[in-house]
Design an enzyme around this catalytic site. Structure first.
Site, PDB file in Angstrom:
ATOM      1  N   GLU A   1       0.786  -1.232   0.000  1.00 46.08           N
ATOM      2  CA  GLU A   1       0.000   0.000   0.000  1.00 46.08           C
ATOM      3  C   GLU A   1       0.819   1.284   0.000  1.00 46.08           C
ATOM      4  O   GLU A   1       0.793   2.042   0.980  1.00 46.08           O
ATOM      5  CB  GLU A   1      -0.930   0.029   1.218  1.00 46.08           C
ATOM      6  CG  GLU A   1      -1.938  -1.086   1.263  1.00 46.08           C
ATOM      7  CD  GLU A   1      -2.950  -0.900   2.395  1.00 46.08           C
ATOM      8  OE1 GLU A   1      -2.772   0.012   3.211  1.00 46.08           O
ATOM      9  OE2 GLU A   1      -3.909  -1.673   2.443  1.00 46.08           O
TER      10      GLU A   1
ATOM     11  N   GLU B   1      -5.539  -8.426   1.377  1.00 45.26           N
ATOM     12  CA  GLU B   1      -6.051  -8.103   2.718  1.00 45.26           C
ATOM     13  C   GLU B   1      -7.533  -7.824   2.632  1.00 45.26           C
ATOM     14  O   GLU B   1      -7.990  -7.163   1.700  1.00 45.26           O
ATOM     15  CB  GLU B   1      -5.398  -6.837   3.303  1.00 45.26           C
ATOM     16  CG  GLU B   1      -4.046  -7.025   3.886  1.00 45.26           C
ATOM     17  CD  GLU B   1      -3.471  -5.736   4.473  1.00 45.26           C
ATOM     18  OE1 GLU B   1      -4.232  -4.925   5.041  1.00 45.26           O
ATOM     19  OE2 GLU B   1      -2.252  -5.548   4.347  1.00 45.26           O
TER      20      GLU B   1
HETATM   21  C1  BG6 Z   1      -4.103  -1.947   5.706  1.00 48.59           C
HETATM   22  C2  BG6 Z   1      -2.686  -2.164   6.131  1.00 48.59           C
HETATM   23  O1  BG6 Z   1      -4.241  -0.655   5.262  1.00 48.59           O
HETATM   24  O2  BG6 Z   1      -5.112  -2.060   6.639  1.00 48.59           O
HETATM   25  C3  BG6 Z   1      -2.509  -2.833   7.475  1.00 48.59           C
HETATM   26  O3  BG6 Z   1      -1.949  -2.827   5.150  1.00 48.59           O
HETATM   27  C4  BG6 Z   1      -3.555  -2.314   8.428  1.00 48.59           C
HETATM   28  O4  BG6 Z   1      -1.209  -2.626   7.914  1.00 48.59           O
HETATM   29  C5  BG6 Z   1      -4.908  -2.715   7.879  1.00 48.59           C
HETATM   30  O5  BG6 Z   1      -3.402  -2.708   9.752  1.00 48.59           O
HETATM   31  C6  BG6 Z   1      -6.063  -2.360   8.786  1.00 48.59           C
HETATM   32  O6  BG6 Z   1      -6.048  -0.997   9.060  1.00 48.59           O
HETATM   33  P1  BG6 Z   1      -6.077  -0.423  10.535  1.00 48.59           P
HETATM   34  O7  BG6 Z   1      -5.712   0.987  10.355  1.00 48.59           O
HETATM   35  O8  BG6 Z   1      -7.454  -0.607  11.011  1.00 48.59           O
HETATM   36  O9  BG6 Z   1      -5.068  -1.196  11.322  1.00 48.59           O
END
Ligand code: BG6
Length: 466
Positions: free
Chosen positions: A158, A369
């Site tokens: 990202e 993800e």
């Molecule tokens: C993604 C990232 O943007 O979302 C992760 O690659 C991140 O590192 C995940 O933890 C969830 O986002 P957040 O901000 O809720 O932890």
């Protein structure tokens, strides 16, 4: 379309789960320094994956998963600006990879998930072109060390979020606010670094494939006139295209470049020889991290404002984005849609549309993800995370539909296999299939979603073999 093994797995990032921040000669990362100096909740221990990785990988295997997406910590592996290797860092990841292979799990490795060595941040971080070349060197060290054991490599996780959060919203280090010129230069250096690493990968004849992982926010609007169409295009360039298109096609979106020039930004740092490297070295596959869509509308007026949900532990979500002369987020519409307690809209169809829209690049795709952050009481008899199960079920359904419709989608990774540190939101924002009792030696406790995901994989596995 490619014939490849379908990957069902889960994903983490080094800083968010490893802990052991100063163990075995690891150098300081920019996150170590920033969170320590500001006395904020940090990942010093996090899920202590550094010491629990065997148990974590065993749980993944017992949970039916066949892939683990994790990142390597640059400051754990390279000691200093001179590029000296830390053999203990290499040994840790070597053991981790072997453990995956022993358990029938494909290691799906990300080279950079935001933990820049502080010694490079001291030199200007991603504003400094030298960092792109240092990244190339670091990747070459990894390729050489793990060639033959890792088949799936990603350069970056990202680019959008670590750059925009570091130089626009200012809630990640180095905490610069609304520095658009800096954002542009960092984006350029990161996409150059991506291409340089791919170039090395090919020249070194490393086995397997190399891609990049991008955040993908599917852009929508509730009107279709010319002004809205333009707002959609601007938002798509801002959120997605400069990462995905540049990585897949080898050139920054031309209308975006024109717009930046017209707005008076200085693009003189862009050199023909760099653009040729970017052009000649594109990805073998693309990873899409999908959580949420964005509903946009034409820019109405006022200065640029970017508010995101990661503002610290007690921040309860007050999202807002206006990008001057580009677009605005339609806050009213977003508020009406189902969302999590941090204001993140839940819209599974956006995952299908992400795959559909990115299919035009003709590279294999992975959902690298997807998952749901929740406040959870893990000290009960059984952790009944029904909302997470519903969230994943609906998103997997859209993914399978996309596969059925012929799109080249080859894997799905839940964020995350176990609870970990959520950037700035701390450990109370839990995403794991397995709970981590942070107060009790990081004990692992599988949640209902862990068992549900195991069964879901089993059911779909049979279907995917047909
Ligand atoms: C993604 C990232 O943007 O979302 C992760 O690659 C991140 O590192 C995940 O933890 C969830 O986002 P957040 O901000 O809720 O932890």
């Amino acid at each position: 379309m490619s014939e490849r093994k379908f990957l069902w797995g889960s994903a983490t990032a080094s800083y968010q789960c490893e802990g052991a921040w100063n163990v075995d000669e690891k150098a300081e990362s920019m996150w170590d320094k920033y969170l320590h100096e500001n006395n904020l909740e940090n990942g010093d221990v996090a899920s202590d994956h550094y010491h629990h990785y065997k148990e974590d990988i065993r749980l993944m295997a017992e949970g039916g998963q066949n892939a683990y997406r994790f990142s390597i910590s640059w400051p754990r592996v390279i000691k200093n600006k001179e590029g000296d290797i830390n053999p203990k860092g290499i040994a840790f990841y070597s053991d981790l990879i072997d453990e995956c292979l022993k358990n029938g799990i494909e290691p799906y490795v990300t080279c950079y998930h935001w933990d820049l060595p502080q010694y490079w941040q001291d030199e200007g971080g991603w504003l400094n072109k030298d960092v792109a070349y240092a990244f190339k060197h670091y990747c070459e060290v990894l390729f050489k060390a793990f060639n033959g054991r890792v088949r799936y490599w990603s350069t970056f996780n990202e680019p959008k979020w670590f750059i925009f959060s570091g130089y626009m919203s200012g809630n990640y280090p180095p905490c610069h606010v609304n520095q658009v010129q800096e954002v542009i230069e960092c984006c350029y250096h990161v996409m150059l670094a991506n291409a340089l690493a791919i170039q090395s990968f090919k020249e070194m004849k490393i086995e397997g494939e190399i891609g990049m992982v991008a955040s993908y926010q599917t852009i929508y609007a509730d009107k279709d006139d010319e002004a809205y169409q333009q707002a959609i295009r601007n938002a798509d360039n801002y959120c997605n295209n400069w990462q995905v298109e540049t990585a897949c096609v080898g050139a920054f979106p031309s209308d975006m470049v024109e717009k930046l020039k017209k707005q008076g930004y200085d693009l003189s740092f862009a050199k023909a020889e760099d653009l040729k490297v970017i052009h000649d070295h594109t990805v073998d596959f693309i990873g899409l991290n999908y959580y949420s869509p964005q509903y946009v509308m034409p820019y109405q007026g006022g200065e640029t404002v970017v508010k995101v949900n990661n503002q610290g532990k007690n921040y309860k979500g007050n999202l807002h984005t206006v990008v001057k002369d580009w677009f605005e987020i339609n806050d009213e519409l977003m508020k009406q849609l189902p969302h999590n307690p941090w204001g993140m809209v839940i819209y599974p169809q956006g995952l299908y549309d992400a795959i559909k829209r990115c299919s035009k690049y003709h590279v294999p795709m992975y959902i690298t993800e997807n998952g749901l952050g929740m406040y959870e009481d893990i000290h009960q008899n059984g952790i009944h995370d029904t909302e997470r199960i519903d969230y994943i079920r609906e998103h997997v359904r859209c993914l399978l539909k996309a596969k059925e419709d012929g799109y080249d989608i080859n894997g799905y990774f839940v964020w995350s296999p176990f609870d970990l540190y959520s950037w700035k939101n701390g450990c109370e924002k839990r995403y794991g299939l397995v709970a981590v009792d942070f107060e009790n030696d990081c004990k692992r406790i599988p949640k209902d979603s862990y068992y549900w995901y195991r069964d879901e994989i089993k059911n779909n596995w049979e279907d995917l073999k047909k």
